[in-house]
Design an enzyme around this catalytic site. Structure first.
Site, mmCIF file in Angstrom:
data_model
loop_
_atom_site.group_PDB
_atom_site.id
_atom_site.type_symbol
_atom_site.label_atom_id
_atom_site.label_comp_id
_atom_site.label_asym_id
_atom_site.label_seq_id
_atom_site.Cartn_x
_atom_site.Cartn_y
_atom_site.Cartn_z
ATOM 1 N N ASP A 53 13.896 -3.558 3.459
ATOM 2 C CA ASP A 53 15.029 -2.845 2.867
ATOM 3 C C ASP A 53 16.259 -3.722 2.706
ATOM 4 O OD1 ASP A 53 13.668 -0.396 2.621
ATOM 5 O OD2 ASP A 53 13.997 0.021 4.736
ATOM 6 N N GLY A 54 16.239 -4.930 3.257
ATOM 7 C CA GLY A 54 17.313 -5.884 3.016
ATOM 8 C C GLY A 54 18.553 -5.681 3.846
ATOM 9 N N ARG A 83 20.645 1.417 14.473
ATOM 10 C CA ARG A 83 20.138 0.292 15.254
ATOM 11 C C ARG A 83 20.775 0.240 16.648
ATOM 12 N NH1 ARG A 83 16.870 0.807 11.992
ATOM 13 N NH2 ARG A 83 16.316 -0.599 10.283
ATOM 14 N N ASN A 135 9.050 -7.232 12.663
ATOM 15 C CA ASN A 135 9.892 -6.087 12.306
ATOM 16 C C ASN A 135 10.747 -5.633 13.487
ATOM 17 O OD1 ASN A 135 8.152 -4.704 14.000
ATOM 18 N ND2 ASN A 135 6.946 -3.839 12.332
ATOM 19 N N CYS A 192 13.786 -8.737 2.783
ATOM 20 C CA CYS A 192 12.727 -8.319 3.718
ATOM 21 C C CYS A 192 12.170 -7.016 3.168
ATOM 22 C CB CYS A 192 13.269 -8.191 5.129
ATOM 23 S SG CYS A 192 14.770 -7.217 5.314
ATOM 24 N N ALA A 223 0.821 -1.213 0.000
ATOM 25 C CA ALA A 223 0.000 0.000 0.000
ATOM 26 C C ALA A 223 0.857 1.266 0.000
ATOM 27 C CB ALA A 223 -0.923 -0.005 1.222
ATOM 28 N N LYS A 224 2.124 1.143 0.434
ATOM 29 C CA LYS A 224 3.032 2.294 0.456
ATOM 30 C C LYS A 224 3.892 2.382 -0.804
ATOM 31 C CE LYS A 224 3.464 2.013 5.492
ATOM 32 N NZ LYS A 224 4.404 1.820 6.636
#
Length: 941
Positions: free
Chosen positions: A677-678, A721, A612, A675, A589-590
């Site tokens: 962005d990988g 992260r 996530n 996934c 949807a994005k």
């Protein structure tokens, strides 16, 4: 420490005060002692040798005393030991002024002064005045009067010395009047900070002058001048020795560039969080505490019954001392045995830091950079002597609770010291200070060329008829988070790669990560396609995935003819999407989503249902809260683990990696992993799958290469992260790399003989990914690390680990040979997963690095581990950094393949057959590996 002292300086042996006086008798009045020295100026030739010997001995003793003074000044500058009491600061300042006046005849150049100051500096950023600790036990006065007219002594001091002296006297005078007028008897923090920088300048100036005295003394032939130098230095030595620096316990050592800022005694480290049980206004809390005390074998004694609810349980705390440095916080204490805890209640005030039982030592260390935030608890009027607490919530998901005596200002001191060290940018991390003061010069640039993309591709047989190494991203224009060199199918040109980058999220195109040694099947990685609701498509992306699908040259599982002769339609490319299907729908949807299978013939897509980054962060926070919760809540320990969902997340990650490995090894299929962005879940799955498939990555060097390749080179966002910048992108923080290492830990426990490294190796990597001590995990991508020149400004973690490589070797490791390379498939059921004690449980000291079983095994095999460690350093020495990036090494592919085959030979790796210092056998091994690799390359061609 990286102090610019004379090359021949060593840590001096303490000399007696009378050692110099023996030659300078009477020492108190050298000019009146003509009888001893007239003979040195004149006399018969027979006395010349004796006079020269006395002069040489005098100069030698004075030179050694100078070494003592320099060493002491360097230690003071390193540790920054100054009392927090302004009264004591004034005493130290007055003594420094006296020393400076004593050295007034000594002349130094601006270059020498700046050189001394730069060697003493501890940070690349401007120095902020901070509170420090030093004890002055008084000092002998020294008259500043000297014979300035003596032509043998250099001319007067530069103006900088008198300026510093006047500035120091003025500050002391002004602050003293201010304190006197305000009738303040407590410590004035602002006053100390204002004088701190001036004191450091005085130390630099004194040190430079003392070094100059030593230089002048070498060429001095006048006995009278040498005598004056000797008495001057002796008196300075006596005054400098009045500055008593803090002594660290023998079990603690500071690293290069680390300075001790603060020492706080009489602290309590809380093994569990009992804060929820100390609510004075709650009846239920009181009842809970009463039941909790009843269930404990040992409770702390308190004569006041009103304080019973707030007195911590003896088994829940460790008494000790806090050391705050410019890099970390260290808690050092002694664990009390249950039988003797009552006897030790009042013995902590004078904790002996040098004579202790190593088995009862309790140490907790955490870097200042890893602190995310801290909270203060406790009220001024609340009962209990240690009711003030600081709870440190760290970015590595550890919590540390330390209580302080409310009758002192210890808590305020610690908070102020940490606030002064808070970092606002990545460039202010401690790793840059470590590089400046690093004393092991031979290891400065080691470790940065450990991973070479061309050599790793050559090890996997690339270039090959199916694959090539492309430098289309050499300037990082195709994808700024990808490495400079990427593996792509031979049939795809660079222009097609640029077109595919427009269709993939963040430009992260499908790239070769691993080519299996058994059947040449591949694992590739990328990010999600920009499909969107309109189901967009890219012809070049479809051609690229079809080319990947057709690259396999393996034989069918049934053992029939090779796949090269079979139809391309029979081959399959498995696209493993790490996300849950619902999340992929939300991304569509994005404007993103997943591959539409109608556009990709021969491809199969599977969703692995891995949550996530936000779910991972919340899950780990829950299990961490449970691990430090009160003993009163231990009945719900297992239910807390289950409700956190953390173990289930690890299970899904392992399950997905096993699926990748089985598709490659068992079903002889190519696999594409992505996934969103990988750079998060994709890195986890690909790295774990390679760990299962290739025994090379289960060696110590191979695992380091695996981290460099799949995590650092392919752009895992360590800066975001791991929260390298405070108060920025906090919602982007997540324990992705943390989770990967814990998953590896679970596999190591199931296969104790298959891994060359142990759990301690994983824990050190995990700790330093947050500590900010090394430059390996800085920034978000290879491009950013090159732009910021991190390998030239910092030290590599791998170089430091090599110095203590024995600690990380698994004593039970059984190496495999080329012909016996094995693939492992761990059991990922929840029944086999276990808690990693060393990172979850606060009641374990940081010195308890091994489990009970491994500790016994290491004691038995200690000599064997020594031999393995020495053989490891001989076979796998780290090389100096040569090019500006590890990826851009344009070596000959065949030559790279031959050299890298040594890393591919675990049969030779740390084998017991390799004797120590056996150069002949080592040459034979290298030649055999070169011949073997050339045979492989010719066969594959």
């Amino acid at each position: 420490m990286n102090s610019r002292l004379p090359n021949n300086i060593q840590i001096p042996v303490l000399m007696t005060q009378n050692s110099l006086s023996a030659l300078l008798s009477p020492s108190n009045s050298p000019r009146g002692s003509n009888s001893n020295y007239n003979n040195m100026d004149g006399g018969s030739s027979s006395g010349n040798n004796t006079n020269n010997e006395k002069l040489d001995k005098l100069k030698d003793i004075t030179s050694k005393t100078i070494d003592q003074v320099i060493f002491k000044l360097t230690e003071m500058k390193r540790e920054k030991q100054f009392l927090q009491s302004f009264k004591d600061i004034m005493k130290i300042s007055e003594t420094l002024i006296e020393i400076d006046r004593t050295l007034k005849p000594i002349q130094i150049t601006e270059a020498e002064l700046s050189r001394t100051s730069s060697s003493s500096s501890f940070s690349s950023r401007p120095t902020t005045p901070r509170k420090d600790t030093l004890t002055s036990s008084g000092g002998s006065s020294l008259s500043g009067s000297r014979d300035n007219n003596n032509p043998s002594i250099p001319p007067a001091l530069p103006a900088s010395s008198s300026t510093l002296e006047a500035e120091l006297i003025q500050i002391i005078h002004n602050k003293s009047n201010t304190i006197k007028k305000s009738k303040a008897h407590d410590r004035s923090t602002d006053s100390i900070e204002s004088v701190h920088a001036i004191i450091h300048k005085c130390l630099d100036l004194i040190k430079a002058k003392v070094v100059q005295v030593k230089k002048n003394l070498v060429f001095e032939q006048n006995p009278q001048t040498a005598l004056q130098y000797g008495e001057m230095i002796r008196n300075i030595r006596n005054q400098v020795n009045t500055f008593r620096t803090l002594s660290l316990p023998q079990n603690l050592n500071l690293c290069d560039g680390e300075k001790l800022l603060l020492k706080v005694e009489n602290c309590h480290y809380h093994l569990y969080d009992n804060s929820h049980n100390n609510n004075n206004d709650s009846k239920s809390s009181s009842n809970s505490n009463n039941n909790h005390h009843h269930n404990q074998k040992q409770t702390s004694s308190n004569s006041n019954p009103n304080n019973q609810n707030n007195t911590p349980i003896e088994d829940d705390i460790v008494k000790g001392t806090i050391f705050v440095t410019n890099y970390q916080i260290i808690f050092f204490g002694i664990k009390s045995n249950n039988n003797s805890s009552n006897n030790n209640n009042n013995s902590n005030s004078n904790l002996n830091l040098h004579n202790n039982n190593e088995e009862n030592i309790f140490i907790k260390q955490f870097s200042l950079h890893s602190i995310n935030k801290w909270t203060k608890s406790g009220k001024k009027k609340s009962p209990g002597e240690y009711s003030y607490k600081l709870t440190f919530i760290c970015k590595d998901y550890r919590n540390h609770i330390i209580s302080f005596d409310k009758t002192t200002t210890s808590l305020k001191d610690v908070r102020k010291c940490i606030e002064n060290q808070r970092l606002t940018t990545t460039s202010t991390l401690f790793c840059f200070t470590l590089k400046q003061d690093f004393s092991k010069f031979e290891n400065t640039n080691l470790g940065w060329s450990l991973y070479n993309a061309r050599e790793e591709y050559a090890r996997m047989g690339v270039p090959s008829p199916d694959w090539r190494v492309s430098d289309a991203n050499h300037n990082f224009f195709v994808c700024d988070t990808y490495p400079a060199l990427i593996g792509v199918p031979e049939s795809i040109n660079d222009e097609q790669l640029k077109s595919v980058a427009q269709f993939r999220s963040k430009g992260r195109i499908p790239s070769l990560s691993y080519r299996h040694w058994s059947n040449k099947c591949s694992i590739t990685r990328c990010s999600q396609p920009k499909v969107g609701i309109g189901k967009n498509r890219s012809e070049d992306d479809e051609i690229l995935l079809n080319a990947i699908r057709c690259t396999s040259t393996a034989k069918a599982e049934s053992g029939g003819s090779s796949s090269s002769s079979s139809s391309n339609k029979d081959r399959k490319l498995y696209i493993l999407d790490a996300r849950p299907y619902a999340n992929a729908v939300g991304n569509r949807a994005k404007g993103a989503g997943w591959e539409v299978m109608a556009n990709y013939p021969g491809c199969v897509i599977e969703f692995l249902n891995i949550a996530n980054i936000h779910a991972m962060r919340n899950s780990l926070n829950k299990i961490k809260e449970s691990s430090v919760s009160s003993l009163a809540k231990e009945d719900s320990w297992y239910s807390s683990i289950e409700s956190s969902g953390w173990m289930n997340h690890i299970k899904l990650v392992l399950q997905g990696a096993i699926r990748v490995a089985k598709l490659v090894h068992t079903q002889h299929s190519n696999v594409l992993v992505h996934c969103s962005d990988g750079w998060d879940r994709t890195s986890q799955l690909v790295a774990l799958a390679e760990l299962f498939l290739d025994p090379y990555f289960r060696t110590l060097r191979g695992f380091q290469v695996l981290i460099e390749k799949e995590w650092l080179s392919y752009g895992h966002k360590f800066a975001q992260r791991n929260g390298q910048i405070h108060n920025k992108d906090e919602d982007e923080r997540s324990p992705i790399f943390y989770q990967f290492l814990e998953a590896v830990y679970q596999v190591v426990q199931q296969f104790p003989t298959k891994f060359e490294f142990n759990a301690h190796f994983l824990r050190v990597i995990l700790y330093h990914s947050y500590s900010g001590k090394y430059g390996n995990f800085l920034y978000n991508s290879e491009k950013e690390r090159i732009q910021n020149h991190s390998f030239g400004k910092t030290i590599s973690l791998w170089a430091e680990m090599d110095l203590t490589i024995k600690d990380y070797l698994n004593p039970l490791f059984v190496p495999s040979t080329l012909k016996e390379r094995d693939v492992i498939f761990p059991d990922c059921s929840l029944k086999t997963l276990r808690i990693w004690d060393q990172i979850y449980l606060n009641n374990l000291s940081d010195t308890e690095i091994y489990g009970a079983h491994e500790k016994v095994v290491r004691q038995v095999m200690d000599k064997h581990l020594d031999e393995r460690a020495e053989a490891f350093r001989e076979l796998y020495p780290l090389k100096q950094k040569r090019s500006h990036t590890a990826s851009l090494s344009f070596a000959n592919p065949r030559q790279s393949m031959s050299i890298s085959q040594l890393n591919l030979l675990p049969s030779f790796h740390l084998s017991n057959t390799i004797p120590k210092n056996s150069g002949i056998e080592l040459e034979n091994i290298v030649e055999e590996s070169v011949d073997f690799s050339e045979n492989i390359s010719s066969t594959s061609s």
